[in-house]
Design a protein around this motif. Structure first.
Motif, mmCIF file in Angstrom:
data_model
loop_
_atom_site.group_PDB
_atom_site.id
_atom_site.type_symbol
_atom_site.label_atom_id
_atom_site.label_comp_id
_atom_site.label_asym_id
_atom_site.label_seq_id
_atom_site.Cartn_x
_atom_site.Cartn_y
_atom_site.Cartn_z
ATOM 1 N N SER A 56 0.843 -1.199 0.000
ATOM 2 C CA SER A 56 0.000 0.000 0.000
ATOM 3 C C SER A 56 0.876 1.246 0.000
ATOM 4 O O SER A 56 2.019 1.229 0.456
ATOM 5 N N ALA A 57 0.299 2.304 -0.558
ATOM 6 C CA ALA A 57 1.023 3.569 -0.644
ATOM 7 C C ALA A 57 0.038 4.724 -0.573
ATOM 8 O O ALA A 57 -1.116 4.598 -0.982
ATOM 9 N N GLU A 58 0.529 5.834 -0.061
ATOM 10 C CA GLU A 58 -0.246 7.070 -0.055
ATOM 11 C C GLU A 58 0.317 7.924 -1.190
ATOM 12 O O GLU A 58 1.515 8.217 -1.221
ATOM 13 N N VAL A 59 -0.553 8.276 -2.136
ATOM 14 C CA VAL A 59 -0.142 9.064 -3.297
ATOM 15 C C VAL A 59 -0.822 10.428 -3.193
ATOM 16 O O VAL A 59 -2.017 10.514 -2.893
ATOM 17 N N HIS A 60 -0.047 11.479 -3.453
ATOM 18 C CA HIS A 60 -0.604 12.828 -3.362
ATOM 19 C C HIS A 60 -0.202 13.657 -4.574
ATOM 20 O O HIS A 60 0.927 13.593 -5.053
ATOM 21 N N ASP A 61 -1.154 14.443 -5.066
ATOM 22 C CA ASP A 61 -0.889 15.463 -6.067
ATOM 23 C C ASP A 61 -1.961 16.534 -5.919
ATOM 24 O O ASP A 61 -3.117 16.216 -5.634
ATOM 25 N N ASP A 62 -1.569 17.783 -6.134
ATOM 26 C CA ASP A 62 -2.518 18.889 -5.984
ATOM 27 C C ASP A 62 -3.736 18.738 -6.893
ATOM 28 O O ASP A 62 -4.834 19.159 -6.545
ATOM 29 N N GLY A 64 -5.059 15.865 -7.805
ATOM 30 C CA GLY A 64 -5.734 14.604 -7.514
ATOM 31 C C GLY A 64 -4.942 13.452 -8.099
ATOM 32 O O GLY A 64 -3.982 13.651 -8.845
ATOM 33 N N VAL A 65 -5.343 12.234 -7.772
ATOM 34 C CA VAL A 65 -4.616 11.040 -8.190
ATOM 35 C C VAL A 65 -5.450 10.245 -9.181
ATOM 36 O O VAL A 65 -6.601 9.916 -8.904
ATOM 37 N N ARG A 66 -4.868 9.950 -10.334
ATOM 38 C CA ARG A 66 -5.534 9.126 -11.346
ATOM 39 C C ARG A 66 -5.306 7.639 -11.074
ATOM 40 O O ARG A 66 -6.204 6.834 -11.237
ATOM 41 N N THR A 97 -8.763 10.181 -0.390
ATOM 42 C CA THR A 97 -9.014 10.483 1.016
ATOM 43 C C THR A 97 -9.353 11.960 1.170
ATOM 44 O O THR A 97 -10.454 12.296 1.512
ATOM 45 N N ALA A 98 -8.401 12.843 0.895
ATOM 46 C CA ALA A 98 -8.656 14.286 1.007
ATOM 47 C C ALA A 98 -7.521 15.062 0.381
ATOM 48 O O ALA A 98 -6.407 14.555 0.251
ATOM 49 N N ASP A 99 -7.799 16.283 -0.014
ATOM 50 C CA ASP A 99 -6.772 17.205 -0.492
ATOM 51 C C ASP A 99 -5.846 16.616 -1.554
ATOM 52 O O ASP A 99 -4.630 16.767 -1.470
ATOM 53 N N GLY A 100 -6.385 15.895 -2.527
ATOM 54 C CA GLY A 100 -5.562 15.353 -3.597
ATOM 55 C C GLY A 100 -4.762 14.131 -3.207
ATOM 56 O O GLY A 100 -3.808 13.759 -3.883
#
Length: 149
Positions: A56-62, A64-66, A97-100
């Motif tokens: 598992s990984a947490e992915v973030h981008d302003d 959003g995540v595709r 989850t939230a905020d991208g």
């Protein structure tokens, strides 16, 4: 200065300021996604029960995540995956989850026959994260784990 001249001047300054601020916001460079991975978890099959590998990984981008593509491979294979090759591998399941930010989980069922054929030793997980704005980040060694000999 009369009110007739002052009011249109103030409106003009406000409009120019808004256009300039909007232009600066549009000119700001897109950020690349970030990937924060957890340690992979391997459970060997026992008896009639299948084993599993979970990453598992947490992915973030302003923007959003595709999605997140995942490739699991033994170090002994001496692979050298590229970003282009990663576009054709399996995807993790991602939930925003939230905020991208999205939590992405990749699960693989491992049967007894498959487990017997797995190379023991060090294994790598490569990832390719893609943001909604099209930006990507490729991690050749997003995570490492060992299968006991």
């Amino acid at each position: 200065m009369s009110k007739r001249v002052l009011l249109p001047s103030l409106i003009g300054v406000a409009v120019i300021g808004a256009v300039t601020a909007g232009g600066l916001a549009m000119a700001s460079p897109a950020t690349k996604p970030t990937v924060k991975s957890d340690s992979p978890h391997y459970v060997a099959p026992t008896g009639s029960r299948a084993g599993s590998l979970t990453f598992s990984a947490e992915v973030h981008d302003d923007s959003g995540v595709r999605g997140l593509k995942v490739l699991v491979w033994p170090a002994s294979a001496e692979l050298d995956p590229t970003e282009a090759e990663m576009r054709d591998v399996e995807s993790a399941t991602c939930r925003g989850t939230a905020d991208g930010t999205a939590r992405c989980v990749y699960s693989l069922e491992v049967g007894a026959e498959e487990a017997a054929e797995l190379g023991r030793g060090t294994w790598y997980i490569s990832t390719l994260a893609t943001a909604k704005d099209g930006e990507t980040v490729f991690l050749r060694h997003a995570a490492t784990f060992d299968l006991a000999r």
